[in-house]
Design a protein around this motif. Structure first.
Motif, short mmCIF file in Angstrom:
data_model
loop_
_atom_site.label_atom_id
_atom_site.label_comp_id
_atom_site.label_asym_id
_atom_site.label_seq_id
_atom_site.Cartn_x
_atom_site.Cartn_y
_atom_site.Cartn_z
N GLU A 14 0.83 -1.20 0.00
CA GLU A 14 0.00 0.00 0.00
C GLU A 14 0.87 1.25 0.00
N ASP A 15 1.94 1.25 0.83
CA ASP A 15 2.85 2.40 0.89
C ASP A 15 3.59 2.58 -0.43
N SER A 43 1.34 4.12 -3.10
CA SER A 43 0.60 5.35 -2.76
C SER A 43 1.22 6.60 -3.39
N LYS A 78 3.51 8.32 -1.97
CA LYS A 78 4.00 9.15 -0.87
C LYS A 78 5.34 8.63 -0.39
#
Length: 286
Positions: free
Chosen positions: A276-277, A280, A282
């Motif tokens: 997920e990271d 993302s 980010k």
């Protein structure tokens, strides 16, 4: 002397000494002043010869009354024995034997009737006192003002560099204001009960009292933690400024199928969070 000057600019440091200091990571005056002691010897009190305790390091003084050079049972090895009398008392003339092995050059360093300081670990048995290979210096020598009645710094060393040399060089750099600019506001110093940076740098090397050393350590530890906290805050602010990281593409199911073992539920949850990271866009601190 400027903090950015090479250590070779310090009087007494030639090319060979400078090279050895460079090998310790000491290239500039600032590096030298930031080479902090690893410990200290408290030499503020001069212990009388009669009060020396067995196995307890101490600074004592006395008058040289006898110098004897003799051969040991080992070939080519000379033993220098010096008898020292207590110079502080006319009644109790306690004596101590000082012994040096294989140091012929020291014979001419001692003169009968002269007062010397000795620092070492005494051996006291059956009323006899002895120091083997202690540090020594004449009472009227320049060393006496730096090494007696003071708290003496002990530095990490390398081959070819002595404690006396490091102390002399650092002391020379600290004699004028050493050029460390105070960067903390006055109200921060006052509220946090901090000494100035100039005071801290002087007293971390040559404290007159243990309280001065404590204040210097407190300031330098505060600085280290303060700068670390500032760095973390800047990183956090930089990350919140909307700057994106690298966008990674991947399929967790495809990755899991290639593993030669079965993931536990906990491992699968962590893997999903990582993916997920990574997808993302980010920045992350993993």
């Amino acid at each position: 002397m400027d903090l950015n000057d090479s250590v070779a600019a310090i009087r007494g440091i030639g090319p060979k000494k400078a090279q050895r200091l460079n090998g310790m990571g000491i290239c500039t005056v600032e590096d030298l002043l930031n080479h902090f002691p690893r410990g200290y010897q408290d030499r503020r009190e001069i212990i009388r010869i009669s009060d020396l305790q067995n196995g307890t390091p101490a600074l004592t003084s006395g008058v040289v009354s006898m110098v004897v050079k003799e051969s040991s049972k080992y070939k080519k090895q000379q033993v220098l024995r010096i008898l020292v009398e207590d110079s502080t008392s006319e009644v109790d003339k306690a004596t101590m034997e000082v012994v040096f092995f294989h140091v012929n050059y020291l014979e001419n360093h001692f003169k009968k009737g002269e007062v010397y300081f000795f620092y070492g670990t005494p051996k006291v048995e059956w009323g006899k006192r002895q120091m083997v290979f202690p540090e020594f210096f004449a009472a009227d020598s320049p060393q006496a003002s730096m090494q007696a009645r003071t708290i003496l710094p002990i530095y990490p060393l390398t081959y070819g560099i002595s404690q006396a040399e490091l102390r002399k060089w650092i002391h020379a750099c600290l004699l004028p204001p050493c050029g460390f600019e105070e960067y903390l506001p006055e109200h921060v110093l006052k509220d946090s009960r901090l000494c100035s940076l100039e005071y801290a740098m002087h007293n971390i090397h040559f404290p007159a009292e243990k309280e001065h050393l404590k204040a210097a350590k407190y300031r330098l530890i505060f600085d280290e933690l303060y700068l670390l906290q500032l760095g973390l805050m800047l990183m956090s602010r930089h990350n919140k400024a909307g700057l994106s990281g690298l966008l990674m593409k991947g399929d967790s199911k495809h990755f899991e199928d290639k593993l030669p073992f079965r993931l536990t539920d906990a491992q699968r949850r962590i893997m999903m969070k990582i993916f997920e990271d990574m997808t993302s866009g980010k920045r992350m601190n993993r």
